[in-house]
Design a protein around this motif. Structure first.
Motif, mmCIF file in Angstrom:
data_model
loop_
_atom_site.group_PDB
_atom_site.id
_atom_site.type_symbol
_atom_site.label_atom_id
_atom_site.label_comp_id
_atom_site.label_asym_id
_atom_site.label_seq_id
_atom_site.Cartn_x
_atom_site.Cartn_y
_atom_site.Cartn_z
ATOM 1 N N TRP A 46 0.985 9.225 1.747
ATOM 2 C CA TRP A 46 1.194 7.500 1.606
ATOM 3 C C TRP A 46 1.005 7.248 2.906
ATOM 4 O O TRP A 46 0.135 6.728 3.195
ATOM 5 N N ILE A 47 1.106 8.631 3.622
ATOM 6 C CA ILE A 47 1.072 8.440 5.127
ATOM 7 C C ILE A 47 -0.662 7.727 5.573
ATOM 8 O O ILE A 47 -1.228 6.880 5.867
ATOM 9 N N TRP A 48 -1.776 8.626 4.452
ATOM 10 C CA TRP A 48 -3.057 8.058 5.176
ATOM 11 C C TRP A 48 -3.374 6.575 3.928
ATOM 12 O O TRP A 48 -4.391 6.148 5.371
ATOM 13 N N GLY A 49 -2.466 6.008 3.716
ATOM 14 C CA GLY A 49 -2.989 4.902 2.744
ATOM 15 C C GLY A 49 -2.925 3.363 3.845
ATOM 16 O O GLY A 49 -3.029 3.087 4.198
ATOM 17 N N PHE A 85 0.928 -1.329 -0.624
ATOM 18 C CA PHE A 85 0.045 0.034 -0.518
ATOM 19 C C PHE A 85 1.019 1.323 -0.231
ATOM 20 O O PHE A 85 0.243 1.797 -0.938
ATOM 21 N N ALA A 86 2.312 1.160 1.282
ATOM 22 C CA ALA A 86 2.531 2.729 0.579
ATOM 23 C C ALA A 86 3.037 2.957 -0.369
ATOM 24 O O ALA A 86 3.679 3.663 -1.042
ATOM 25 N N VAL A 87 4.084 1.860 -0.738
ATOM 26 C CA VAL A 87 4.704 2.346 -2.157
ATOM 27 C C VAL A 87 4.193 2.154 -3.338
ATOM 28 O O VAL A 87 4.026 3.327 -4.131
ATOM 29 N N VAL A 88 2.287 1.869 -3.368
ATOM 30 C CA VAL A 88 1.746 1.743 -4.334
ATOM 31 C C VAL A 88 1.004 3.620 -4.788
ATOM 32 O O VAL A 88 1.090 4.455 -5.429
ATOM 33 N N PHE A 89 0.820 3.937 -3.177
ATOM 34 C CA PHE A 89 0.171 5.237 -2.578
ATOM 35 C C PHE A 89 1.557 6.573 -3.291
ATOM 36 O O PHE A 89 1.460 7.013 -3.932
#
Length: 191
Positions: free
Chosen positions: A150-153, A136-140
């Protein structure tokens, strides 16, 4: 080779790498759960899981990790301006975390190949979520190209993961309670 072809190959091998990581931990969970089975089921299941783990790990997961990395380095070599972007530094930190995760999975794999079960299924289920958080972090990061959004994701996936784990624990308690109720009812009927 054209940059877009390199990028496409990188994405393909990232997908297969994550598929391998997700499925290997699933197999670890089944392998750990087989530890509680009676013989001969325990031995039969664990032997099958060792074979499945070995094939998945060496035929899909490791080659995918290597090829995804080769194409990533190739893209960075071809387009070095990405290295000056702050979001890329954060992404590469998560990629480093993914390498550590992969390495830790390799340690668990080696233990299970020797039939040493050090973790229970709940611990492995939680461990499986680490790869999800990294994904998730990388995709965001890649989509938003922002080192903060990316933090919210990631916060969202952590919350969803915690809720899923709590749901699994609740379901397990309900299932265990129903099993005990059925056993108690059966014993009462026999008396």
């Amino acid at each position: 080779m054209d940059f877009l072809y390199i990028k496409a190959l990188h994405i393909i091998f990232i997908v297969t790498w994550f598929a391998g990581l997700f499925y290997i931990v699933r197999l670890f969970i089944y392998h750990a759960e087989a530890e509680k089975k009676e013989e001969p089921a325990k031995s039969i299941l664990q032997e099958q899981y060792r074979l499945m783990e070995k094939r998945l790990w060496y035929i899909i997961t490791w080659p995918s990790a290597i090829l995804a990395s080769i194409f990533a380095f190739w893209m960075l070599y071809d387009q070095p301006m990405f290295l000056s972007m702050p979001w890329m530094h954060v992404k590469l930190t998560f990629v480093l975390a993914l390498y550590f995760y992969h390495g830790a999975c390799h340690v668990i794999f080696k233990q299970l190949q020797k039939n040493t079960v050090k973790y229970n299924s709940l611990q492995l289920r939680i461990w499986n979520e680490v790869a999800t958080i990294i994904l998730f972090a990388v995709v965001f990061l890649v989509v938003l190209k922002n080192a903060i959004n990316w933090i919210w994701g990631v916060v969202g996936i952590i919350i969803v993961s915690v809720l899923l784990m709590l749901s699994v624990r609740l379901y397990k308690k309900i299932r265990t309670k129903k099993s005990w109720d059925k056993l108690e009812k059966k014993l009462t009927e026999e008396d």
